[in-house]
Write a protein that holds these residues in place. Sequence first.
Motif: not given
Lengths: 96, 96
Positions: B33-35, B60-72
């Motif tokens: 569900a992540e952007t 993009s790598r930028e959006l993957w990095q946001i995922h990597m920093n998420n709480q889950h």
Amino acid sequence: MSKLTIVANIKAKADKVDLVKAELLKLIEVTRAETGCISYDLHQDNANPAHFMFYENWQSRELWQIHMNNQHLADYVAATEGAVVEFTLNEMTIID
Amino acid sequence: MSKLTIVANIKAKADKVDLVKAELLKLIEVTRAETGCISYDLHQDNANPAHFMFYENWQSRELWQIHMNNQHLADYVAATEGAVVEFTLNEMTIID
């Protein structure tokens, strides 16, 4: 018959990256046309251009094994003899 | 922005396979569900049930990095502390 995922990692010698890449690219069109091939995507590692990876999905292990015995794979092996330093293959199942 | 493929290999301790699998499964729905998440598929090695692999594609790598920093993901790391013996992650590009 259950589906099969293949992860094939190929590491080329530093001075053979272009040769190995060209031979891997030759496999794609012919393999995607094979019976049972759902996907067959070639990747290159962003941190190590000598590292290639096929992510493959097949309708069944039996159909993948027919692919593995086809002439175009034998041609690839012959053309890249001595140019590949490491090859690993994992048979996997998508669990979600 | 160019697309990014991630291959994440996770090897669980022999007696922690069920725990690790359960925690990995929890990541799927929220991540999809992540952007920027194009695909996020979990696999298990047919020859070694302790070996899991996420095959992921991101816009993009930028959006993957946001995922990597998420709480889950932080929750997953906390829940599997001491249960994972090996973790590798490769950033790759689909070349065909």
